[in-house]
Design a protein around this motif. Structure first.
Motif, PDB file in Angstrom:
ATOM      1  N   MET A  78       0.829  -1.203   0.000  1.00  0.00           N
ATOM      2  CA  MET A  78       0.000   0.000   0.000  1.00  0.00           C
ATOM      3  C   MET A  78       0.861   1.248   0.000  1.00  0.00           C
ATOM      4  O   MET A  78       1.877   1.310   0.667  1.00  0.00           O
ATOM      5  CB  MET A  78      -0.880   0.014   1.261  1.00  0.00           C
ATOM      6  CG  MET A  78      -1.656   1.317   1.417  1.00  0.00           C
ATOM      7  SD  MET A  78      -2.666   1.421   2.900  1.00  0.00           S
ATOM      8  CE  MET A  78      -1.445   1.740   4.158  1.00  0.00           C
ATOM      9  N   TRP A  90       0.446   4.782   1.292  1.00  0.00           N
ATOM     10  CA  TRP A  90      -0.441   5.546   2.163  1.00  0.00           C
ATOM     11  C   TRP A  90      -0.598   6.971   1.613  1.00  0.00           C
ATOM     12  O   TRP A  90       0.304   7.499   0.974  1.00  0.00           O
ATOM     13  CB  TRP A  90       0.114   5.532   3.589  1.00  0.00           C
ATOM     14  CG  TRP A  90      -0.683   6.335   4.570  1.00  0.00           C
ATOM     15  CD1 TRP A  90      -0.227   7.366   5.330  1.00  0.00           C
ATOM     16  CD2 TRP A  90      -2.056   6.154   4.917  1.00  0.00           C
ATOM     17  NE1 TRP A  90      -1.241   7.850   6.122  1.00  0.00           N
ATOM     18  CE2 TRP A  90      -2.377   7.132   5.885  1.00  0.00           C
ATOM     19  CE3 TRP A  90      -3.068   5.284   4.488  1.00  0.00           C
ATOM     20  CZ2 TRP A  90      -3.651   7.265   6.441  1.00  0.00           C
ATOM     21  CZ3 TRP A  90      -4.336   5.417   5.037  1.00  0.00           C
ATOM     22  CH2 TRP A  90      -4.621   6.389   6.003  1.00  0.00           C
ATOM     23  N   ARG A 112      -2.702  12.434  15.128  1.00  0.00           N
ATOM     24  CA  ARG A 112      -1.729  11.964  14.139  1.00  0.00           C
ATOM     25  C   ARG A 112      -0.574  12.953  14.163  1.00  0.00           C
ATOM     26  O   ARG A 112      -0.790  14.153  14.302  1.00  0.00           O
ATOM     27  CB  ARG A 112      -2.315  11.940  12.722  1.00  0.00           C
ATOM     28  CG  ARG A 112      -3.554  11.098  12.562  1.00  0.00           C
ATOM     29  CD  ARG A 112      -3.949  11.023  11.108  1.00  0.00           C
ATOM     30  NE  ARG A 112      -2.987  10.264  10.354  1.00  0.00           N
ATOM     31  CZ  ARG A 112      -3.062   8.961  10.134  1.00  0.00           C
ATOM     32  NH1 ARG A 112      -4.065   8.267  10.606  1.00  0.00           N
ATOM     33  NH2 ARG A 112      -2.147   8.354   9.440  1.00  0.00           N
ATOM     34  N   GLN A 117      -5.924  -3.463  11.844  1.00  0.00           N
ATOM     35  CA  GLN A 117      -5.276  -3.279  10.546  1.00  0.00           C
ATOM     36  C   GLN A 117      -4.660  -4.627  10.197  1.00  0.00           C
ATOM     37  O   GLN A 117      -4.066  -5.268  11.066  1.00  0.00           O
ATOM     38  CB  GLN A 117      -4.200  -2.200  10.675  1.00  0.00           C
ATOM     39  CG  GLN A 117      -3.679  -1.675   9.355  1.00  0.00           C
ATOM     40  CD  GLN A 117      -2.560  -0.658   9.569  1.00  0.00           C
ATOM     41  OE1 GLN A 117      -1.859  -0.707  10.565  1.00  0.00           O
ATOM     42  NE2 GLN A 117      -2.391   0.256   8.624  1.00  0.00           N
ATOM     43  N   TRP A 176      -8.228  -2.742   6.586  1.00  0.00           N
ATOM     44  CA  TRP A 176      -8.748  -2.586   7.950  1.00  0.00           C
ATOM     45  C   TRP A 176      -9.903  -3.556   8.065  1.00  0.00           C
ATOM     46  O   TRP A 176     -10.694  -3.708   7.118  1.00  0.00           O
ATOM     47  CB  TRP A 176      -9.198  -1.151   8.212  1.00  0.00           C
ATOM     48  CG  TRP A 176      -8.046  -0.215   8.414  1.00  0.00           C
ATOM     49  CD1 TRP A 176      -7.403   0.507   7.452  1.00  0.00           C
ATOM     50  CD2 TRP A 176      -7.393   0.091   9.663  1.00  0.00           C
ATOM     51  NE1 TRP A 176      -6.381   1.255   8.031  1.00  0.00           N
ATOM     52  CE2 TRP A 176      -6.364   1.025   9.375  1.00  0.00           C
ATOM     53  CE3 TRP A 176      -7.577  -0.318  10.992  1.00  0.00           C
ATOM     54  CZ2 TRP A 176      -5.520   1.545  10.367  1.00  0.00           C
ATOM     55  CZ3 TRP A 176      -6.741   0.215  11.973  1.00  0.00           C
ATOM     56  CH2 TRP A 176      -5.724   1.127  11.658  1.00  0.00           C
ATOM     57  N   GLU A 222      -4.626   3.852  16.478  1.00  0.00           N
ATOM     58  CA  GLU A 222      -5.107   5.139  15.970  1.00  0.00           C
ATOM     59  C   GLU A 222      -6.525   5.443  16.427  1.00  0.00           C
ATOM     60  O   GLU A 222      -7.270   4.546  16.808  1.00  0.00           O
ATOM     61  CB  GLU A 222      -5.083   5.129  14.433  1.00  0.00           C
ATOM     62  CG  GLU A 222      -3.705   4.936  13.856  1.00  0.00           C
ATOM     63  CD  GLU A 222      -3.713   5.040  12.332  1.00  0.00           C
ATOM     64  OE1 GLU A 222      -4.780   5.269  11.738  1.00  0.00           O
ATOM     65  OE2 GLU A 222      -2.627   4.894  11.759  1.00  0.00           O
ATOM     66  N   HIS A 261      -9.765   4.678   5.461  1.00  0.00           N
ATOM     67  CA  HIS A 261     -10.019   3.488   6.285  1.00  0.00           C
ATOM     68  C   HIS A 261     -11.281   2.770   5.822  1.00  0.00           C
ATOM     69  O   HIS A 261     -11.299   1.543   5.688  1.00  0.00           O
ATOM     70  CB  HIS A 261     -10.118   3.857   7.760  1.00  0.00           C
ATOM     71  CG  HIS A 261      -8.797   4.234   8.379  1.00  0.00           C
ATOM     72  ND1 HIS A 261      -8.639   4.598   9.686  1.00  0.00           N
ATOM     73  CD2 HIS A 261      -7.554   4.299   7.822  1.00  0.00           C
ATOM     74  CE1 HIS A 261      -7.361   4.869   9.928  1.00  0.00           C
ATOM     75  NE2 HIS A 261      -6.681   4.706   8.805  1.00  0.00           N
ATOM     76  N   LEU A 286     -10.567   0.919   2.799  1.00  0.00           N
ATOM     77  CA  LEU A 286      -9.800  -0.311   3.031  1.00  0.00           C
ATOM     78  C   LEU A 286     -10.599  -1.326   3.845  1.00  0.00           C
ATOM     79  O   LEU A 286     -10.047  -2.294   4.355  1.00  0.00           O
ATOM     80  CB  LEU A 286      -8.476   0.011   3.721  1.00  0.00           C
ATOM     81  CG  LEU A 286      -7.496   0.869   2.890  1.00  0.00           C
ATOM     82  CD1 LEU A 286      -6.333   1.351   3.749  1.00  0.00           C
ATOM     83  CD2 LEU A 286      -6.981   0.092   1.680  1.00  0.00           C
TER      84      LEU A 286
HETATM   85  O1  LIG Z   1      -4.410   3.191   7.355  1.00  0.00           O
HETATM   86  C1  LIG Z   1      -3.328   3.701   7.606  1.00  0.00           C
HETATM   87  O2  LIG Z   1      -2.140   3.338   7.064  1.00  0.00           O
HETATM   88  C2  LIG Z   1      -1.124   4.196   7.596  1.00  0.00           C
HETATM   89  C3  LIG Z   1      -0.041   3.399   8.218  1.00  0.00           C
HETATM   90  O3  LIG Z   1      -0.580   2.527   9.164  1.00  0.00           O
HETATM   91  C4  LIG Z   1       0.706   2.564   7.195  1.00  0.00           C
HETATM   92  O4  LIG Z   1       1.388   3.375   6.318  1.00  0.00           O
HETATM   93  C5  LIG Z   1      -1.821   5.043   8.541  1.00  0.00           C
HETATM   94  O5  LIG Z   1      -1.252   5.942   9.295  1.00  0.00           O
HETATM   95  C6  LIG Z   1      -3.138   4.759   8.529  1.00  0.00           C
HETATM   96  O6  LIG Z   1      -4.072   5.359   9.230  1.00  0.00           O
END
Ligand SMILES: O=C1O[C@H]([C@@H](O)CO)C(O)=C1O
Length: 559
Positions: free
Chosen positions: A165, A167, A290, A360, A369, A450, A519, A522
């Motif tokens: 992936m 991101w 974040r 995840q 997810w 998260e 999310h 995913l």
């Molecule tokens: O879904 C996600 O992927 C990234 C990380 O987990 C992988 O790069 C991130 O911060 C998310 O919220």
């Protein structure tokens, strides 16, 4: 006093257009040439009719009316694959629904990642004629918050579904009413930022939306967040705020210096313009939860006694540290429902408890997810039709899991990283009381968990409580059954749980998902259905695709 029902007709065309949300020209999804889309304004009890024409050249579209419960009109909820077929290019769909309760709402695309592409706008519902809000204000403002990337949504989607992936990373800008500033800062003069000053005349698409106020008045500021990713914290220099509404429900008013708002939430705050009227003040939104380098979104609270371009005396309020979760939890725990005829009390017990573990995972090298180890992948036929007409081939008939293995360690990355995709439905007893325990866990990386704001369609839920670690039966004792907030979005904190209760009293098929756009994309969501056999007539236009589409055709050949 008259209780006459009003109706509001809007003719909308959705199209891509050039726009500069943050000073960099890009392509956004606009409605009737506007970004954000037009504001809908109605009174409680009114009918809103949006005749939506898809002017996109090669993509379907739908619009979800976030916070509107769609009683009796489940086909108007605007969720692709759930409540309806997407509207194809050139086609028109009529969204007709009742806005049954005053409050601060918004609307947005609910197909792929079209919300991230800019398909959103505000929706304000005033109290019915003759009714009064339980608080006083002289005037009001609407602030619709979003985050913005320079890479197109198509680019982002390809990254998310690539192996490995890629991101989307943090947004380039935060937008207030679709306006942000990239590569410069309104607060450059204070030396606190490495960015230079912005060269703005006020007429740019990215010029800040300034709040012009009179001294010694009370303003209602309606705030809604449709961010794709960012959790935000609002502060207004030198002013406190009185929080009075969340997601269309009144709160026991409480005062705060700063307010957390997660994607999918809305609030109203009352602001008294009682400060030195020879000055202006900052309004700032910064990222929480974040570790983001994205600069704060800024605008000015302009006491009309001054020029709007006069800069505040001090730099913008500093956003609490991104990982100061104690601060966020203290804020969330202050939120309590107002005792008011419009807000029902929670039933004291539940019929069914569904525990949803958020993880995840990986699937053949793809990042996903999952909820109880199932990653949602939506079917081609909208559930509303396939369930109503018993088309069992349209989606997984196995019941999705109601819990996760007791030995699962939520403090560690998953031992078995593998997941599966699925699209089964939680069939809820009509009028049953359902408890949902959202359980957070460690993501794929060590020591990462998260924030996820979960949004329920078609209902409000009572937020019975938040807690740390793994939920156990004894945590029930801590539930707030007296005055829990009644709302449609609630957050789960890292490594924690959130307990929700709702009554499955709305015939339809309803998404329940993390409101972080990538999310959900995913797989971070589930589907609830109740009372579908009680739905009388679903407009054909909502179901003319997939297996329901085939069903409307008679015979095996046309002509
Ligand atoms: O879904 C996600 O992927 C990234 C990380 O987990 C992988 O790069 C991130 O911060 C998310 O919220």
């Amino acid at each position: 006093t008259s209780n006459k029902t009003g109706s509001h007709f809007y003719k909308w065309e959705v199209e891509y257009m050039y726009w500069s949300p943050d000073g960099i020209e890009n392509v956004v999804m606009g409605i009737n040439g506007q970004f954000p889309g037009p504001t809908i304004r109605a009174r409680a009890g009114d009918i809103v009719h949006v005749q939506l024409t898809n002017k996109l050249h090669t993509e379907g579209v739908v619009i979800h009316w976030h916070g509107i419960r769609q009683k009796g009109t489940p086909w108007a909820d605007g969720t692709a694959s759930i409540s309806q077929c997407v509207i194809n290019p050139g086609e028109t769909f009529d969204y007709r629904f009742t806005v049954d309760r005053a409050g601060t709402y918004f609307y947005h695309g609910h197909y792929g990642m079209q919300r991230s592409a800019g398909l959103y706008g505000s929706m304000i519902v005033d109290v019915a004629k003759g009714e009064k809000e339980p608080f006083h204000y002289d005037d009001e403002f609407e602030l619709l918050l979003s985050d913005w990337w320079h890479k197109s949504v198509h680019h982002q989607e390809v990254g998310l579904s690539s192996r490995p992936m890629r991101w989307i990373n943090e947004p380039q800008a935060l937008l207030i009413n679709g306006r942000g500033q990239y590569g410069c800062s309104l607060a450059a003069h204070y030396g606190s930022s490495s960015l230079g000053p912005c060269n703005i005349t006020g007429h740019e698409q990215w010029a800040p939306y300034i709040l012009h106020v009179d001294p010694n008045k009370t303003y209602r500021i309606r705030i809604a967040s449709t961010t794709a990713l960012a959790s935000l914290n609002l502060a207004i220099g030198n002013h406190t705020m009185m929080v009075v509404e969340a997601d269309g429900n009144y709160l026991q008013p409480f005062e705060t210096n700063d307010l957390d708002i997660y994607s999918g939430e809305s609030y109203s705050v009352l602001l008294k313009t009682s400060q030195d009227s020879s000055q202006n003040y900052w309004i700032s939104f910064g990222v929480r939860g974040r570790e983001s380098q994205t600069p704060q979104a800024l605008t000015i609270l302009n006491y009309k006694t001054n020029s709007a371009s006069k800069l505040p005396l001090s730099p913008p309020p500093v956003t609490p540290r991104w990982d100061d979760y104690a601060h966020s939890k203290a804020f969330s725990n202050k939120i309590k429902a107002l005792g008011h005829k419009s807000i029902p009390k929670p039933p004291p017990t539940y019929h069914r408890r569904i525990v949803l573990l958020n993880t995840q995972n990986e699937m053949n090298g793809y990042t996903k997810w999952s909820i109880n180890n199932v990653s949602l992948s939506l079917p081609a036929t909208p559930y509303l039709g396939s369930i109503r007409f018993g088309l069992r081939g349209a989606f997984d008939q196995t019941k999705p899991p109601e819990d996760f293995p007791g030995h699962y360690d939520i403090m560690k990355p998953p031992v078995n990283r593998n997941t599966t995709t699925g699209n089964g439905v939680y069939m809820l007893g009509y009028y049953s009381t359902v408890d949902v325990i959202l359980q957070n866990a460690n993501a794929l990386k060590e020591n990462v968990s998260e924030i996820h704001p979960w949004h329920l369609h078609g209902h409000d839920f009572w937020v019975l409580g938040y807690g740390e670690g793994k939920f156990t039966k004894s945590d029930e004792k801590k539930f707030n059954l007296k005055n829990p907030p009644y709302r449609n979005t609630a957050v789960i904190f890292p490594y924690g749980w959130t307990a929700l209760r709702f009554v499955a009293d709305n015939p339809g098929v309803w998404a329940f998902h993390c409101h972080i756009e990538p999310h959900l994309h995913l797989g971070m969501g589930v589907v609830f259905a109740e009372g579908v056999q009680h739905i009388a007539k679903i407009p054909k236009e909502a179901l003319s695709c997939g297996l329901t589409g085939k069903r409307f055709m008679t015979g095996s050949h046309l002509g």
